[in-house]
Every structure is written in C-alpha cells, then in structure tokens.
Design a protein around this motif. Structure first.
Motif, PDB file in Angstrom:
ATOM      1  N   ALA A  38       0.820  -1.217   0.000  1.00 48.37           N
ATOM      2  CA  ALA A  38       0.000   0.000   0.000  1.00 48.37           C
ATOM      3  C   ALA A  38       0.853   1.268   0.000  1.00 48.37           C
ATOM      4  CB  ALA A  38      -0.945  -0.013   1.196  1.00 48.37           C
ATOM      5  N   GLY A  39       2.017   1.214  -0.639  1.00 45.89           N
ATOM      6  CA  GLY A  39       2.850   2.404  -0.762  1.00 45.89           C
ATOM      7  C   GLY A  39       3.420   2.871   0.567  1.00 45.89           C
ATOM      8  N   HIS A  40       3.523   4.183   0.738  1.00 44.25           N
ATOM      9  CA  HIS A  40       4.084   4.706   1.978  1.00 44.25           C
ATOM     10  C   HIS A  40       3.421   6.027   2.340  1.00 44.25           C
ATOM     11  CE1 HIS A  40       6.525   7.730  -0.097  1.00 44.25           C
ATOM     12  NE2 HIS A  40       7.035   6.793  -0.885  1.00 44.25           N
ATOM     13  N   SER A  41       3.743   6.509   3.517  1.00 42.54           N
ATOM     14  CA  SER A  41       3.036   7.659   4.087  1.00 42.54           C
ATOM     15  C   SER A  41       3.288   8.968   3.356  1.00 42.54           C
ATOM     16  CB  SER A  41       3.425   7.816   5.565  1.00 42.54           C
ATOM     17  OG  SER A  41       4.827   8.018   5.699  1.00 42.54           O
ATOM     18  N   GLY A  42       4.295   9.018   2.505  1.00 45.45           N
ATOM     19  CA  GLY A  42       4.594  10.251   1.794  1.00 45.45           C
ATOM     20  C   GLY A  42       4.123  10.256   0.360  1.00 45.45           C
ATOM     21  N   MET A  96      -5.807   5.491  -0.841  1.00 41.57           N
ATOM     22  CA  MET A  96      -5.200   4.166  -0.760  1.00 41.57           C
ATOM     23  C   MET A  96      -6.197   3.141  -0.243  1.00 41.57           C
ATOM     24  SD  MET A  96      -2.795   2.131  -1.380  1.00 41.57           S
ATOM     25  CE  MET A  96      -1.534   3.287  -1.944  1.00 41.57           C
ATOM     26  N   ALA A  97      -7.020   3.513   0.721  1.00 38.76           N
ATOM     27  CA  ALA A  97      -8.020   2.585   1.244  1.00 38.76           C
ATOM     28  C   ALA A  97      -8.974   2.153   0.132  1.00 38.76           C
ATOM     29  CB  ALA A  97      -8.787   3.232   2.388  1.00 38.76           C
ATOM     30  N   SER A  98      -9.377   3.086  -0.705  1.00 33.45           N
ATOM     31  CA  SER A  98     -10.266   2.752  -1.812  1.00 33.45           C
ATOM     32  C   SER A  98      -9.592   1.784  -2.781  1.00 33.45           C
ATOM     33  CB  SER A  98     -10.675   4.039  -2.541  1.00 33.45           C
ATOM     34  OG  SER A  98     -11.481   3.759  -3.661  1.00 33.45           O
ATOM     35  N   THR A 104       9.617   7.217   8.216  1.00 34.20           N
ATOM     36  CA  THR A 104       9.844   6.772   9.588  1.00 34.20           C
ATOM     37  C   THR A 104       8.789   5.766  10.026  1.00 34.20           C
ATOM     38  OG1 THR A 104       8.493   8.508  10.596  1.00 34.20           O
ATOM     39  CG2 THR A 104      10.829   9.022  10.170  1.00 34.20           C
ATOM     40  N   THR A 105       9.152   4.985  11.007  1.00 39.33           N
ATOM     41  CA  THR A 105       8.198   4.022  11.554  1.00 39.33           C
ATOM     42  C   THR A 105       6.990   4.735  12.149  1.00 39.33           C
ATOM     43  OG1 THR A 105       9.997   2.465  12.009  1.00 39.33           O
ATOM     44  CG2 THR A 105       7.928   2.133  13.200  1.00 39.33           C
ATOM     45  N   GLU A 106       7.235   5.844  12.820  1.00 39.51           N
ATOM     46  CA  GLU A 106       6.145   6.594  13.432  1.00 39.51           C
ATOM     47  C   GLU A 106       5.133   7.067  12.392  1.00 39.51           C
ATOM     48  OE1 GLU A 106       5.479  10.477  16.397  1.00 39.51           O
ATOM     49  OE2 GLU A 106       7.437  10.090  15.460  1.00 39.51           O
ATOM     50  N   SER A 107       5.624   7.655  11.305  1.00 43.07           N
ATOM     51  CA  SER A 107       4.698   8.135  10.275  1.00 43.07           C
ATOM     52  C   SER A 107       4.008   6.972   9.575  1.00 43.07           C
ATOM     53  CB  SER A 107       5.428   8.999   9.248  1.00 43.07           C
ATOM     54  OG  SER A 107       6.325   8.233   8.457  1.00 43.07           O
ATOM     55  N   SER A 108       4.707   5.841   9.448  1.00 41.96           N
ATOM     56  CA  SER A 108       4.117   4.668   8.814  1.00 41.96           C
ATOM     57  C   SER A 108       2.989   4.086   9.664  1.00 41.96           C
ATOM     58  CB  SER A 108       5.191   3.609   8.566  1.00 41.96           C
ATOM     59  OG  SER A 108       6.178   4.081   7.661  1.00 41.96           O
ATOM     60  N   ILE A 109       3.190   4.076  10.973  1.00 39.98           N
ATOM     61  CA  ILE A 109       2.129   3.570  11.857  1.00 39.98           C
ATOM     62  C   ILE A 109       0.900   4.475  11.773  1.00 39.98           C
ATOM     63  CG2 ILE A 109       1.471   3.196  14.271  1.00 39.98           C
ATOM     64  CD1 ILE A 109       4.333   2.233  14.782  1.00 39.98           C
ATOM     65  N   PRO A 156      13.400   9.807   5.735  1.00 38.03           N
ATOM     66  CA  PRO A 156      13.603  10.099   4.317  1.00 38.03           C
ATOM     67  C   PRO A 156      14.568  11.259   4.095  1.00 38.03           C
ATOM     68  CG  PRO A 156      11.535  11.049   5.053  1.00 38.03           C
ATOM     69  CD  PRO A 156      12.087  10.279   6.233  1.00 38.03           C
ATOM     70  N   ALA A 157      15.089  11.323   2.887  1.00 37.35           N
ATOM     71  CA  ALA A 157      15.934  12.454   2.472  1.00 37.35           C
ATOM     72  C   ALA A 157      15.115  13.315   1.530  1.00 37.35           C
ATOM     73  CB  ALA A 157      17.202  11.945   1.798  1.00 37.35           C
ATOM     74  N   GLY A 158      14.151  14.034   2.086  1.00 37.30           N
ATOM     75  CA  GLY A 158      13.238  14.798   1.249  1.00 37.30           C
ATOM     76  C   GLY A 158      12.436  13.872   0.369  1.00 37.30           C
ATOM     77  N   SER A 159      12.380  14.186  -0.921  1.00 36.10           N
ATOM     78  CA  SER A 159      11.654  13.338  -1.863  1.00 36.10           C
ATOM     79  C   SER A 159      12.566  12.384  -2.616  1.00 36.10           C
ATOM     80  CB  SER A 159      10.905  14.223  -2.871  1.00 36.10           C
ATOM     81  OG  SER A 159      11.818  15.031  -3.608  1.00 36.10           O
TER      82      SER A 159
END
Length: 503
Positions: free
Chosen positions: A372-376, A383-385, A407-412, A438-441
């Motif tokens: 399901a990709g990532h938080s950024g 994504m849920a759809s 980060t793990t925090e943002s992923s959770i 992450p290193a920016g984008s």
C-alpha cells in the motif's frame, strides 16, 4: 577478544532470527494433546490464550501461540471433570537468535567476545522457567559468566562451569506481553593459549498457557486462527549477498555488514518460473517461515528503474497461479506487488491484484499482505479505496514503506488511518532503511540513510503485525547516486546503512 572478529566462519546451517519467534513444542494438558478446533464429543477446551488475544481455544499441538491475536473457536460446550493447567513450552535454538557477536559452531553458538544472544517471546505472564543449555571454556582460572534477562529484568546470572553442555535453570515472575529474552556473556578474557568463551545450545521457556481443559462435554464447529504468521521462526539466508560480503571483510566493516547478514529479509520472486522459485525459497528455509515478495505485475514500476513484469493481465494471472502452486500447503507470507497501488499508470492492475489475492489465499497457509505504498505518497482515503479494489477484504492485511525511507512513526499513523477504512486490517512495515527517515523526496539510493528497527513482531501495537526487512539493505534502487542497476549489490551503500543504523 576483539581481534577474533576477523576469523569468524560462515554460518554452518540455516540460521533463523527470532525477532519474535520461537518454535513451540505445543501446549500440553496432562497426557492429552489439545485440538486446534472443537470436534464432536470428547474434549472441551476453554480459557484465554495468547497475550493480547481474544478468549478461545488454544492452538493445536505443535502450534504457535506467540504474538498476534488469537482466534476464537465457536460451537461445542465445555466439558466437566477435573481441571488441569496447560503448560506451554518454547524452545529457541541459539543459532536462531540475534547475535551481537560470535559464530555458529557444532552444537550451538560461540559468543567469543562480550556480547549477547536475544530473541523475542510472547510471555503469558506469571511464573516462568527459563533453561539455558550452555558450556564454557576457562581463561585465567575463571569460567564465563552468563546473565539472563527478560527485557530489562535480570532473572538470574551464573558462572558456566562445565566444558560440556549443561542445563542452567532460572525462575522468574514475568509480566504478560512480548519481551526480549537476552543471554549475555560479560567476562571475556584471553590468556596465552586459554580463551574464555560462552557457548549456548538453546533456551527453553516453560510457562502456564493461561487456560484449562475439562473432560467430557459435546463438541461443535468452529475454527481457530493461531495468530499472525510473524509469530513463528523466520529464516535468515546464510548465502545472501550480505553474508558473502561479511565473510570477505574484516574488522569494523565485517561487524557492520553482520548487522545486515544476520537479519531475516524477504525473497523477491520476479518473472521466470514462479513455482520453481517459490519451492526453492521455501525448501531452503526448511521449517522456518519465508517471506516472499511477488513482483511481476504487468507495467511494473510504470516503466521506471524496475520496469518489466508480465506481458499483460492474462499472463500475470497465469504467473500468479504458478506462484500459488509453488506454495502448496507450506506456511508463507506473501507481500503482493510493491508500488502497484501507489502508481496510477495502469489502474487495471488493481483488479488483477484481487485475482492474485484469491489465488494465493486458496492455499491454506498463505498469508497475503497487499503493498500500500508509503506515508509520503498517496492520501490514506485514496489508498483505502484502492485496497478495496485489490481485494483487501480477502487478504490478511497490507504492507507499508517497502523499499522506502519513511519513519516508523509516520508509517504507523498512515497505516492506522488506512486500517480504519478497510475493516481494521493489520499491516506490516518495512524498516530495512528507515532508521534516519527520508531524504526529502529522494528515493533512489539517497545518502545518509540507515537501517531501521530490527525485524520483530514486538511492535507494541496489535494492528502492526511486524517490522520486517522487505527490501534487502544493500541492493541498489537503480543507477543513481553511484549505485548499479536496480537489485544489484551496492556494498558501500550497505556499509553506510549499517553505520547509520538505529541499533
């Protein structure tokens, strides 16, 4: 001593990391094995099961109760008669634990400098017996000193005073929940020809399961979910690229590379004969769980660094059916098609994922997590759809941050936002390279990144089934920032990741 780090040998057997894994010998109630689900007549089973789980029937004999959420057995009335406590036994082979130092030797693991072995266990709570099978070698007239811990609690310490393996028993009252079991060697010494080392064969844990069995009563229907798959032993490949690199290096670089080579990582299946590749991966792991990545969707990576894949939807369905055939009845985790739902170049692929979920879940022991990709990247509602289109209702959960650096925090946080929109499905997070965020984008071999949390089911959140290394640290993202082609070994980057690790 530290100079011994330069002469360690290759792992001599299938090495397993127990980030949250122990091979349970089963729960016993007197002399009668417990059924996994209620049948007709005979024994009625009741009582709470694994930590954090829902009250219900215990797992079948030989099954695992570690980690995850226990299922509920329905139907059937409990029996009457004498009640006996159920005893659960877990056994950790030393080679299957995470080692801070040392090497595999005949009969176990040699901790040849001050260091430790550790592995996580889901404790039931209460009186617990830990038995360490260990031996030692003498230097300066002193035997090795061993300290045994559960989390931060020291449950005991002893000098290991035999040169053949002996059982050293420790008793403790342990809080319910998942904690690391740690075996420490604290007094390394070398005196001429004499070298003080601690050798560990295995660790056994005995505790009450938390339920009881009564005889008689009527049976009934129902099924038991013994918990999520990361509660079982995970395989570490002794022939990985990282392992080869660790054996060719020396000193500090060898130690850094072992941070990667001693951790379990996924096996990526790309094109070719999927059944043969899957059978080969499963067979190499023996009884240990393999985590596989199915990565052959048509228009893969939308033509970017990892382009390729099946020719079209029909070819992909045939390929995924072959993948499922390779699984057979074996227990595996499948991470399904990284980036496919996040990319928008060909939305028809999302429906093909639903076909893949159905095909894979037809195998009785296949656990499927849709990427399901990532938080950024994609908004949680979007994504849920897409997950619903991809068949999340029939999958075990979804995977986040594969090959990424969030980060793990943002992923959770992202995962929970999605989960609440897809029936509270659980998820796993790739922590292989997110230790420095992450290193920016920048996503292609960005400099300054580090290894994240070690693979474990001890995530502190029941919705997060595991932190796992789905991307193999050290394999290039593509020809960028000095890296070779996608998937090729990039040793300087591997060392940088290890140097910047969070552990």
């Amino acid at each position: 001593m530290n100079n011994k780090l330069r002469v360690h040998s290759r792992w001599v057997s299938s090495v397993v990391f127990l980030g949250a894994a122990a091979m349970l010998s089963g729960c016993d109630s007197g002399s009668e094995a417990l059924p996994g689900a209620a049948g007709s007549g005979g024994t009625g089973v009741g009582g709470p099961v694994s930590t954090g789980g829902t009250a219900g029937a215990p797992p079948a004999a030989g099954g695992s109760v570690m980690g995850g959420t226990a299922g509920v057995a329905t139907g059937g009335s409990g029996g009457s008669g004498p009640i006996a406590p159920m005893v659960c036994n877990a056994s950790y082979e030393a080679e299957a634990m995470m080692a801070s130092t040392g090497e595999a030797v005949e009969g176990g693991w040699n901790i040849y400098t001050e260091g430790s072995l550790e592995g996580s266990h889901a404790f039931k709570g209460g009186k617990t017996t830990l038995t360490v099978y260990a031996r030692g070698s003498v230097s300066g007239g002193e035997w090795p000193h061993m300290v045994v811990k559960v989390g931060e609690q020291t449950v005991g310490e002893k000098d290991v005073t035999t040169d053949s393996f002996m059982a050293y028993e420790f008793e403790a009252t342990v809080t319910a929940g998942t904690s690391d079991v740690v075996i420490e060697f604290t007094n390394d010494s070398e005196d001429g020809q004499d070298d003080r080392n601690l050798y560990v064969d295995k660790v056994e844990i005995e505790e009450l399961c938390g339920g009881a069995v009564g005889t008689g009563g009527s049976g009934g229907g129902g099924s038991v979910d013994s918990g999520h798959p990361f509660s079982t032993p995970l395989y570490v490949d002794p022939d990985s690229k990282a392992a080869g690199a660790a054996n060719s290096l020396s000193g500090a670089d060898a130690d850094l590379m072992k941070k990667i080579s001693t951790s379990p990582q996924a096996v990526w299946i790309l094109g070719g004969d999927p059944a043969g590749q899957v059978r080969g991966a499963i067979g190499k792991g023996g009884s240990q769980l393999r985590v596989l990545v199915a990565y052959n969707i048509y228009n893969r990576d939308c033509g970017s660094m990892s382009s390729g894949g099946a020719a079209d939807a029909t070819a992909y369905k045939s390929w995924i059916d072959g993948f499922a055939d390779g699984i057979g009845d074996d227990k595996v985790v499948v991470v399904l098609e990284p980036d496919t739902l996040a990319h928008e170049c060909d939305p028809t692929r999302w429906e093909s994922l639903a076909y893949a979920v159905t095909s894979l879940k037809a195998k009785p022991n296949a656990h499927v997590y849709i990427d399901a990709g990532h938080s950024g990247w994609v908004a949680d509602g979007t994504m849920a759809s897409r997950l619903k289109t991809a068949g999340i209702a029939n999958a075990d959960g979804f995977a986040l941050n594969v090959s990424s650096f969030q980060t793990t925090e943002s992923s959770i946080g992202y995962g929970k936002a999605i989960s609440g929109q897809v029936g509270n499905k659980p998820f796993i997070i790739d922590t292989s390279r997110n230790g420095q965020g992450p290193a920016g984008s920048e996503w292609c071999n960005p400099p300054g990144r580090g290894l994240g949390e070690k693979p474990t089911a001890n995530t502190g959140d029941p919705l997060v089934h595991a932190f796992f290394w789905i991307k193999k640290p050290g394999e290039s993202d593509g020809e960028c920032n000095g890296g070779p082609g996608a998937g090729q070994w990039f040793q300087s980057y591997a060392l940088e990741l290890a140097k910047n690790a969070v552990f």
